[in-house]
Scaffold this motif. Sequence first.
Motif, PDB file in Angstrom:
ATOM      1  N   ASP A  93       0.915  -1.186   0.040  1.00  0.00           N
ATOM      2  CA  ASP A  93      -0.137   0.084   0.273  1.00  0.00           C
ATOM      3  C   ASP A  93       0.952   1.348   0.146  1.00  0.00           C
ATOM      4  O   ASP A  93       1.914   1.245   0.669  1.00  0.00           O
ATOM      5  N   ASN A  94       0.200   2.404  -0.723  1.00  0.00           N
ATOM      6  CA  ASN A  94       1.364   3.245  -0.854  1.00  0.00           C
ATOM      7  C   ASN A  94       1.624   4.095   0.498  1.00  0.00           C
ATOM      8  O   ASN A  94       2.685   4.773   0.812  1.00  0.00           O
ATOM      9  N   GLU A  95       0.587   3.971   1.287  1.00  0.00           N
ATOM     10  CA  GLU A  95       0.740   5.036   2.620  1.00  0.00           C
ATOM     11  C   GLU A  95       1.798   4.095   3.612  1.00  0.00           C
ATOM     12  O   GLU A  95       2.811   4.703   4.083  1.00  0.00           O
ATOM     13  N   LYS A  96       1.908   2.808   3.455  1.00  0.00           N
ATOM     14  CA  LYS A  96       2.860   1.853   3.773  1.00  0.00           C
ATOM     15  C   LYS A  96       4.213   2.240   3.392  1.00  0.00           C
ATOM     16  O   LYS A  96       5.284   2.360   4.129  1.00  0.00           O
ATOM     17  N   LEU A  98       5.243   4.736   1.743  1.00  0.00           N
ATOM     18  CA  LEU A  98       5.833   5.994   2.311  1.00  0.00           C
ATOM     19  C   LEU A  98       6.268   5.967   3.686  1.00  0.00           C
ATOM     20  O   LEU A  98       7.329   6.772   4.066  1.00  0.00           O
ATOM     21  N   LYS A  99       5.813   5.215   4.654  1.00  0.00           N
ATOM     22  CA  LYS A  99       6.245   5.555   5.895  1.00  0.00           C
ATOM     23  C   LYS A  99       7.439   4.344   6.196  1.00  0.00           C
ATOM     24  O   LYS A  99       8.035   4.325   7.228  1.00  0.00           O
ATOM     25  N   THR A 104       9.006  -0.375   0.369  1.00  0.00           N
ATOM     26  CA  THR A 104       9.451   0.372  -0.870  1.00  0.00           C
ATOM     27  C   THR A 104      10.614  -0.345  -1.714  1.00  0.00           C
ATOM     28  O   THR A 104      10.552  -0.480  -2.975  1.00  0.00           O
ATOM     29  N   LYS A 147      -1.269  10.126  -6.564  1.00  0.00           N
ATOM     30  CA  LYS A 147      -1.086   9.916  -5.306  1.00  0.00           C
ATOM     31  C   LYS A 147      -1.417   8.886  -4.462  1.00  0.00           C
ATOM     32  O   LYS A 147      -0.885   8.490  -3.359  1.00  0.00           O
ATOM     33  N   SER A 148      -2.444   8.069  -5.049  1.00  0.00           N
ATOM     34  CA  SER A 148      -2.609   6.975  -4.379  1.00  0.00           C
ATOM     35  C   SER A 148      -1.812   5.769  -4.569  1.00  0.00           C
ATOM     36  O   SER A 148      -1.624   4.912  -3.709  1.00  0.00           O
ATOM     37  N   ASN A 149      -1.066   5.876  -5.693  1.00  0.00           N
ATOM     38  CA  ASN A 149      -0.013   4.658  -5.790  1.00  0.00           C
ATOM     39  C   ASN A 149       1.329   4.812  -6.408  1.00  0.00           C
ATOM     40  O   ASN A 149       1.831   3.994  -7.213  1.00  0.00           O
TER      41      ASN A 149
END
Length: 244
Positions: A93-96, A98-99, A104, A147-149
């Motif tokens: 997931d993109n949010e994951k 990013l953090k 990544t 921005k979502s992916n």
Amino acid sequence: MNQNTGKTVLILGANSDVAKECIKQYIEKGFSVLAASRDTVSLEKFVADNHVDHSKMNILYFDAVDFDSHQKFYDDLPAKPHIVVYAAGFLVDNEKALKDFKGTKQMMMVNYMGAVSILNRIATDKSNTNLERIIGLSSLSGVRGRKSNFVYGSTKAAFTQYLAGLRQELASRKIKVNALVIGYIRTKINEGLQLNESLIMEPDYVAKFIVNAGNSFTIVPNFKWKIIYFILKILPESLVAKLP
């Protein structure tokens, strides 16, 4: 109709749902298949459960991110391939992403770095006069940054650009290169995601576009996704920024 072509297909990342359908369809067309994956146990189960003709395939261990093993893997192949399909993929997931850089990094290594590592070795082996086609499974997520992916999408964008250059590099040797730019598929990698049901494609449907790939570099299965692809290509940045 099954007709012996005498040709061999190497499928890298053969445990994906689409790749498994490719195995069945290539064998039905008379190809021999080298199915390569980290999870050879699951592949063996797939062969048994689907009554796949085991005499027409070899199951091989391949780790996309173990770059140092790639040369030996290629050198030890029981037959040098006529067709190569890179189907390995990884998604977080993109949010994951990013953090947590760990996810990544894994996407970068599986979706791009692993592909470049093994495909460079295959493409530069001029002693393999069998080689006639390389197919890479990319994604609509790599067409424009959204921005979502965008973290996952960036790995697929890089892979697509690599394949585009590889196509030019191999043109003088009459070797075709195709990029499958794919939308949503009903596969385990997408389980749990909230997706538009009317846009979801079945693995066997997508596999047909791989097995029957023609001369076009970009192949977008399904007319709905073709429309989305072309819209994404031409949308001004101000409108892309408003997309989820």
